[in-house]
Write a protein that holds these residues in place. Sequence first.
Motif, PDB file in Angstrom:
ATOM      1  N   HIS A  38      32.081  19.215  83.055  1.00  0.00           N
ATOM      2  CA  HIS A  38      31.742  20.103  81.946  1.00  0.00           C
ATOM      3  C   HIS A  38      30.271  19.937  81.604  1.00  0.00           C
ATOM      4  O   HIS A  38      29.751  18.820  81.648  1.00  0.00           O
ATOM      5  CB  HIS A  38      32.533  19.739  80.680  1.00  0.00           C
ATOM      6  CG  HIS A  38      33.993  19.946  80.809  1.00  0.00           C
ATOM      7  ND1 HIS A  38      34.579  21.179  80.663  1.00  0.00           N
ATOM      8  CD2 HIS A  38      34.998  19.081  81.096  1.00  0.00           C
ATOM      9  CE1 HIS A  38      35.883  21.071  80.842  1.00  0.00           C
ATOM     10  NE2 HIS A  38      36.169  19.806  81.111  1.00  0.00           N
ATOM     11  N   SER A  39      29.633  21.038  81.231  1.00  0.00           N
ATOM     12  CA  SER A  39      28.409  20.930  80.458  1.00  0.00           C
ATOM     13  C   SER A  39      28.893  20.807  79.018  1.00  0.00           C
ATOM     14  O   SER A  39      29.377  21.779  78.436  1.00  0.00           O
ATOM     15  CB  SER A  39      27.543  22.176  80.631  1.00  0.00           C
ATOM     16  OG  SER A  39      26.548  22.184  79.616  1.00  0.00           O
ATOM     17  N   THR A  40      28.792  19.604  78.450  1.00  0.00           N
ATOM     18  CA  THR A  40      29.274  19.412  77.069  1.00  0.00           C
ATOM     19  C   THR A  40      28.293  19.999  76.055  1.00  0.00           C
ATOM     20  O   THR A  40      28.560  20.012  74.859  1.00  0.00           O
ATOM     21  CB  THR A  40      29.535  17.923  76.772  1.00  0.00           C
ATOM     22  OG1 THR A  40      28.337  17.180  77.039  1.00  0.00           O
ATOM     23  CG2 THR A  40      30.655  17.380  77.634  1.00  0.00           C
ATOM     24  N   THR A  41      27.145  20.478  76.575  1.00  0.00           N
ATOM     25  CA  THR A  41      26.216  21.286  75.784  1.00  0.00           C
ATOM     26  C   THR A  41      26.932  22.522  75.231  1.00  0.00           C
ATOM     27  O   THR A  41      26.509  23.085  74.222  1.00  0.00           O
ATOM     28  CB  THR A  41      25.079  21.793  76.707  1.00  0.00           C
ATOM     29  OG1 THR A  41      24.627  20.738  77.545  1.00  0.00           O
ATOM     30  CG2 THR A  41      23.929  22.371  75.931  1.00  0.00           C
ATOM     31  N   LYS A  42      27.986  22.935  75.902  1.00  0.00           N
ATOM     32  CA  LYS A  42      28.640  24.204  75.628  1.00  0.00           C
ATOM     33  C   LYS A  42      29.826  23.976  74.671  1.00  0.00           C
ATOM     34  O   LYS A  42      29.601  23.552  73.551  1.00  0.00           O
ATOM     35  CB  LYS A  42      29.056  24.859  76.945  1.00  0.00           C
ATOM     36  CG  LYS A  42      27.961  24.807  78.036  1.00  0.00           C
ATOM     37  CD  LYS A  42      26.750  25.655  77.736  1.00  0.00           C
ATOM     38  CE  LYS A  42      25.589  25.424  78.688  1.00  0.00           C
ATOM     39  NZ  LYS A  42      25.886  25.575  80.105  1.00  0.00           N
ATOM     40  N   TYR A  43      31.080  24.231  75.117  1.00  0.00           N
ATOM     41  CA  TYR A  43      32.190  24.195  74.160  1.00  0.00           C
ATOM     42  C   TYR A  43      32.453  22.821  73.564  1.00  0.00           C
ATOM     43  O   TYR A  43      32.820  22.705  72.396  1.00  0.00           O
ATOM     44  CB  TYR A  43      33.474  24.729  74.804  1.00  0.00           C
ATOM     45  CG  TYR A  43      33.488  26.229  74.911  1.00  0.00           C
ATOM     46  CD1 TYR A  43      33.531  27.007  73.759  1.00  0.00           C
ATOM     47  CD2 TYR A  43      33.428  26.859  76.143  1.00  0.00           C
ATOM     48  CE1 TYR A  43      33.522  28.392  73.833  1.00  0.00           C
ATOM     49  CE2 TYR A  43      33.417  28.244  76.228  1.00  0.00           C
ATOM     50  CZ  TYR A  43      33.462  29.001  75.078  1.00  0.00           C
ATOM     51  OH  TYR A  43      33.450  30.369  75.143  1.00  0.00           O
ATOM     52  N   THR A  78      35.952  20.702  90.118  1.00  0.00           N
ATOM     53  CA  THR A  78      35.795  22.027  89.534  1.00  0.00           C
ATOM     54  C   THR A  78      34.922  21.949  88.287  1.00  0.00           C
ATOM     55  O   THR A  78      34.947  20.959  87.562  1.00  0.00           O
ATOM     56  CB  THR A  78      37.169  22.673  89.217  1.00  0.00           C
ATOM     57  OG1 THR A  78      36.989  24.083  89.096  1.00  0.00           O
ATOM     58  CG2 THR A  78      37.788  22.168  87.924  1.00  0.00           C
ATOM     59  N   ASP A  79      34.129  22.991  88.084  1.00  0.00           N
ATOM     60  CA  ASP A  79      33.308  23.117  86.889  1.00  0.00           C
ATOM     61  C   ASP A  79      34.098  23.969  85.907  1.00  0.00           C
ATOM     62  O   ASP A  79      34.262  25.178  86.111  1.00  0.00           O
ATOM     63  CB  ASP A  79      31.972  23.782  87.252  1.00  0.00           C
ATOM     64  CG  ASP A  79      30.998  23.843  86.085  1.00  0.00           C
ATOM     65  OD1 ASP A  79      31.442  23.772  84.928  1.00  0.00           O
ATOM     66  OD2 ASP A  79      29.778  23.980  86.348  1.00  0.00           O
ATOM     67  N   ALA A  80      34.648  23.316  84.880  1.00  0.00           N
ATOM     68  CA  ALA A  80      35.518  24.012  83.921  1.00  0.00           C
ATOM     69  C   ALA A  80      34.795  24.245  82.599  1.00  0.00           C
ATOM     70  O   ALA A  80      35.437  24.390  81.553  1.00  0.00           O
ATOM     71  CB  ALA A  80      36.807  23.224  83.710  1.00  0.00           C
ATOM     72  N   SER A 114      23.412  15.637  80.999  1.00  0.00           N
ATOM     73  CA  SER A 114      23.498  17.100  80.933  1.00  0.00           C
ATOM     74  C   SER A 114      24.609  17.547  81.874  1.00  0.00           C
ATOM     75  O   SER A 114      25.136  16.731  82.649  1.00  0.00           O
ATOM     76  CB  SER A 114      22.164  17.728  81.377  1.00  0.00           C
ATOM     77  OG  SER A 114      21.922  17.426  82.738  1.00  0.00           O
ATOM     78  N   GLY A 115      24.909  18.830  81.830  1.00  0.00           N
ATOM     79  CA  GLY A 115      25.864  19.358  82.798  1.00  0.00           C
ATOM     80  C   GLY A 115      25.338  19.237  84.215  1.00  0.00           C
ATOM     81  O   GLY A 115      26.084  18.941  85.151  1.00  0.00           O
ATOM     82  N   MET A 116      24.041  19.468  84.396  1.00  0.00           N
ATOM     83  CA  MET A 116      23.453  19.313  85.735  1.00  0.00           C
ATOM     84  C   MET A 116      23.564  17.870  86.221  1.00  0.00           C
ATOM     85  O   MET A 116      23.785  17.626  87.417  1.00  0.00           O
ATOM     86  CB  MET A 116      21.980  19.773  85.739  1.00  0.00           C
ATOM     87  CG  MET A 116      21.798  21.283  85.728  1.00  0.00           C
ATOM     88  SD  MET A 116      22.725  22.145  87.014  1.00  0.00           S
ATOM     89  CE  MET A 116      22.033  21.417  88.494  1.00  0.00           C
TER      90      MET A 116
HETATM   91  C1  PLP Z   1      25.333  25.188  81.305  1.00  0.00           C
HETATM   92  C2  PLP Z   1      26.162  24.981  82.509  1.00  0.00           C
HETATM   93  C3  PLP Z   1      25.873  23.961  83.417  1.00  0.00           C
HETATM   94  C4  PLP Z   1      24.668  23.061  83.261  1.00  0.00           C
HETATM   95  O1  PLP Z   1      24.757  22.316  82.087  1.00  0.00           O
HETATM   96  P1  PLP Z   1      23.474  21.729  81.290  1.00  0.00           P
HETATM   97  O2  PLP Z   1      24.113  20.966  80.187  1.00  0.00           O
HETATM   98  O3  PLP Z   1      22.667  22.905  80.840  1.00  0.00           O
HETATM   99  O4  PLP Z   1      22.740  20.876  82.270  1.00  0.00           O
HETATM  100  C5  PLP Z   1      26.707  23.789  84.497  1.00  0.00           C
HETATM  101  N1  PLP Z   1      27.773  24.604  84.702  1.00  0.00           N
HETATM  102  C6  PLP Z   1      28.071  25.610  83.858  1.00  0.00           C
HETATM  103  C7  PLP Z   1      29.254  26.478  84.147  1.00  0.00           C
HETATM  104  C8  PLP Z   1      27.284  25.832  82.739  1.00  0.00           C
HETATM  105  O5  PLP Z   1      27.583  26.836  81.907  1.00  0.00           O
END
Ligand code: PLP
Length: 402
Positions: A207-212, A185-187, A88-90
């Motif tokens: 990156h949270s690859t859950t996203k983009y 950095t969290d991009a 996960s991103g976390m």
């Molecule tokens: C969602 C998110 C996370 C955490 O990612 P998960 O995949 O939900 O664990 C971390 N940083 C940012 C900026 C996010 O949007």
Amino acid sequence: MSRRNASHGPMTTAIHAGESPDPANGASAPAIHMSSTFVSGDVSGFSAHDLTPDSPYAYARWANPTTAMLETKIAAMQGTEECLATASGMAAASAIFFTFLSAGDHAVISDVSYAGVGELARDTLPRLGIEVTTVNMSDPAAVADAIRPNTRLLHSESPVNPIMRLTDLAAISRLAHDAGALHSTDATFASPLGMDTGALGVDLVMHSTTKYVGGHGDAVGGAVAGRAELIRRMRLEASIHHGGILSPFNAWLIARGAATLPLRMKAHAAGAQAVAEWLQTHPSVTKVIYPGLETHPQHDLAQRQMSNCSGMLSFQVGDAATGERIAQQMIDRFEVIHYAVSLGHHRSLMFWMETAGLMETSFRLTGASQEDYRAYAGDGIFRMSVGLEDPEDLIADLDRAL
Ligand SMILES: *Cc1c(COP(=O)(O)O)cnc(C)c1O
């Protein structure tokens, strides 16, 4: 140094990096290797320390071909030597913090950040003897003041969740390196294509690859990209020892999404620009914050640092009571946009974030930090992840609810 555009353009890279036709059967699409273990041709060691870049696959917590395919793709898109995929991103944030920080070290992190990352840094790290200072990272002078002799990591986020404030990544990289520290950095909000982080001196990009990167709201995952030497240390600690690996199935889904990332990011940015410009003209809207608007307080930095402003924007409608009322109208009246957390999906998502509540729970900002936050967010903001629907349909939905 940036390794972007080494041989192929970004669209070719997103599609082909990490993949090739299956040598066994000619399949054009990559396979999903749902295998936890791999048959070994020789009697080898069984410690994480035995892993070398040429090691054959042995066990999926060390490496898996499908996950490796995604890692190669993200590294190529981000322009770094290597990438580690995480559950996960976390798990990506944890991989950075728990690999590069030890008891007695000090870290500086953005006072505004994704809530989970902020809470991990502020609550968990001090419990392990790691000192943490939170600062407004849009102010490099404040970051310089926060650095101590034992500072090992500066962790920024740009644009920051949920207010779209930017960090001058080149300036923060210089401060980190002058102090002998790493800059991570969290991009996530910018995607791997939004900023040339290598040219900006960033050591580790998460990156949270859950996203983009995944982009379709169906798989949770994370990634950290950077120099091979740093990624290998994280693979040893975060994957092999802490165990937060990505499943091959999710790696396959996220890689399938990643193949269209360049096209999607162009459409997200174009849609967000159209929605942001419309919102600016709406009488109920008191402020719109989108890096692509000239009214963004750091529009110059956005133009220098971002090649794509992504689909994330936020806006205000006045005081908290008005925000709450409009949030309820959105829930009742939206026909297209989903009222839900998360972001970066093809479906548009909206969520109301009231400032006072966030200050008490996740952010706990006081003094100047809270004033800086309120300069962007007022009493509360709507965070919108502009998806890939026709912008006119999103605007019609907004018009129904505002
Ligand atoms: C969602 C998110 C996370 C955490 O990612 P998960 O995949 O939900 O664990 C971390 N940083 C940012 C900026 C996010 O949007």
